[in-house]
Write an enzyme that holds these catalytic residues in place. Structure first.
Site, PDB file in Angstrom:
ATOM      1  N   LYS A 129       0.975  -1.223   0.181  1.00 31.47           N
ATOM      2  CA  LYS A 129       0.162  -0.015  -0.032  1.00 31.47           C
ATOM      3  C   LYS A 129       0.891   1.294  -0.100  1.00 31.47           C
ATOM      4  O   LYS A 129       1.930   1.259   0.286  1.00 31.47           O
ATOM      5  CB  LYS A 129      -0.983   0.072   1.374  1.00 31.47           C
ATOM      6  CG  LYS A 129      -2.286   0.799   0.896  1.00 31.47           C
ATOM      7  CD  LYS A 129      -3.330   0.145   0.235  1.00 31.47           C
ATOM      8  CE  LYS A 129      -4.625   0.839   0.239  1.00 31.47           C
ATOM      9  NZ  LYS A 129      -5.612   0.086  -0.510  1.00 31.47           N
ATOM     10  N   ASP A 169      -7.074   4.668  -4.677  1.00 32.27           N
ATOM     11  CA  ASP A 169      -7.630   4.528  -3.414  1.00 32.27           C
ATOM     12  C   ASP A 169      -8.361   5.960  -3.058  1.00 32.27           C
ATOM     13  O   ASP A 169      -8.430   6.675  -4.024  1.00 32.27           O
ATOM     14  CB  ASP A 169      -6.619   4.142  -2.169  1.00 32.27           C
ATOM     15  CG  ASP A 169      -7.388   3.699  -0.837  1.00 32.27           C
ATOM     16  OD1 ASP A 169      -7.578   4.557   0.018  1.00 32.27           O
ATOM     17  OD2 ASP A 169      -7.787   2.419  -0.861  1.00 32.27           O
TER      18      ASP A 169
END
Length: 448
Positions: A129, A169
């Protein structure tokens, strides 16, 4: 809800000591470890061979500055991160988040969750991430482009279709992915389309990727209800958030016969008893980039509650699709009091541990984000497949693949919960099933 097995307590204390001040990461690790007591009791070798310690320590953590120039000619400095957490199953895969709240602890929590989410899809992808404390809200397209180009000028050296494949995201949509990919292509002098997912359809993107996280959440909810001999059709549904995940969760739920009546943003929530007008919602949020109150202004029978809590709206199915820790114990109790039957996390860890406990103690069907919202990354993996084969699939074919994957995710969670003595507990099932897959792969690869 589970408590931490004494065998695992020292491992959690090590995580706390080595990662001070990273509350979200601590929460994510504890949520997984609380499910693993029956596993380590049955399979002691996971403890003896330090799998827990290795799993909780990222393989690589990158932190760098991002200098860029705003439209007034002022130099701005942001901080960016990429946590390449675990590559036992495949290249690191996980999104980039642009939001002022981003710091290392948030990125590590998201990356840790991504390991297990990706494993549940059955696709060969590891967990990672990234993101930055840059806030795209209120910035011009030119400013966003300059920031993305500066970020990629550092990040590109760590990426590759067989190494690390970012996606979007919060704060990172098609616009940002386009700018990031353009700079990657410019610097590397190659068209490596599989290095980023969430791309536009005109340059290697996949059908259904925009809709995938929301659609997948609803597909999982549908399976959860089906297993308990119920249906989504005719159910009263509320959704938190009004971004990409929330909009497409609402759309798919409505297509499957549910009555979706409410959604929210950071300023309040809207209730539309006639059913949310998805086309208008998309116009307000995706085109006009306006506050949700603008929706109510254009729908005479809709009401907007400034500063209110969407969880006070009575419903049978609740889909938290906004951000982490948005739904606390008080909100969970309000939902239970109003008759909620099922809750599925479209966002990453939107329910606090106390909220999850309320749902489980009251017999509410509860799907954790690592299972329920896995459709987004699953469709990213499908995009990687298409890029690798220079192919492009139809919307219908890709959606069917997504549905099959989510049915498989549900089956893995339900089966693991049954096998380890917690039938119906999707939190335990998701954690156990994904842990076993990743842990066995790690042991097969040796001490690396």
């Amino acid at each position: 809800m589970e408590t931490l097995d004494p065998i695992l307590q020292p491992h959690f204390e090590t995580v706390l000591a080595r990662n001070p001040g990273e509350g979200e990461f601590h929460q994510a690790v504890l949520e997984v470890l609380e499910s693993l007591g029956p596993v380590v009791r049955k399979h002691q070798h996971y403890v003896d061979e330090a799998v827990i310690e290795r799993l909780c320590e990222p393989e690589r953590q990158l932190i760098f500055r991002v200098p860029w120039t705003d439209d007034q000619g002022r130099v701005q400095i942001n901080r960016a991160f990429r946590v390449e957490f675990n590559s036992a199953l495949g290249p690191y895969k996980g999104g980039l988040r642009f939001h002022p709240s981003v710091y290392l602890g948030i990125v590590k929590f998201l990356g840790f969750e991504q390991i297990f989410k990706n494993a549940l899809t059955g696709m060969p992808i590891g967990g990672g991430k990234g993101g930055s404390d840059f806030d795209p809200k209120g910035r011009s397209d030119a400013e966003v482009m300059r920031f993305c180009q500066s970020l990629m000028t550092e990040l590109y050296r760590h990426l590759g279709e067989y190494t690390d494949v970012p996606a979007g995201d919060i704060g990172v949509g098609g616009r940002e992915i386009g700018y990031l990919f353009g700079q990657y292509k410019r610097i590397t002098n190659r068209y490596e389309s599989g290095v980023l997912t969430g791309k536009g359809l005109s340059y290697g993107g996949s059908q259904v990727r925009t809709e995938a996280t929301g659609y997948g959440t609803v597909f999982f909810t549908e399976e959860m209800l089906r297993l308990s001999n119920r249906s989504l059709s005719g159910r009263r549904v509320i959704v938190s958030g009004s971004g990409n995940v929330a909009i497409y969760a609402a759309q798919k739920a409505a297509e499957l016969g549910a009555h979706v009546v409410a959604c929210s943003d950071s300023s309040g929530y809207v209730v539309d008893e006639a059913g949310l007008d998805i086309a208008l919602l998309k116009q307000v949020k995706e085109v006009d980039r306006a506050r949700l109150s603008a929706y109510a202004d254009q729908r005479p029978d809709a009401s907007y509650v400034a500063g209110g809590r969407v969880w006070d709206v009575p419903c049978e199915v609740a889909l938290p699709c906004a951000t982490q820790n948005e739904l606390d114990a008080a909100a969970a109790q309000a939902l239970v009091t109003n008759g909620v039957l099922a809750v599925a996390e479209g966002a990453n860890m939107p329910c606090t541990p106390d909220a999850t406990r309320v749902f489980q103690e009251k017999g509410v069907l509860f799907a954790p984000g690592k299972a329920a919202n896995a459709g987004g990354v699953a469709t990213s993996a499908l995009e990687m497949q298409q890029n690798a084969s220079r192919d492009s699939w139809s919307f219908a074919h890709t959606e069917e693949r997504l549905r099959d994957i989510m049915v498989g995710v549900h089956e893995r969670c339900a089966s693991a919960a049954d096998e380890y003595g917690t039938p119906g507990n999707y939190v335990a099932g998701a954690n156990i099933s994904s842990f076993l897959q990743v842990a066995d792969a790690m042991l097969s690869l040796g001490v690396v």
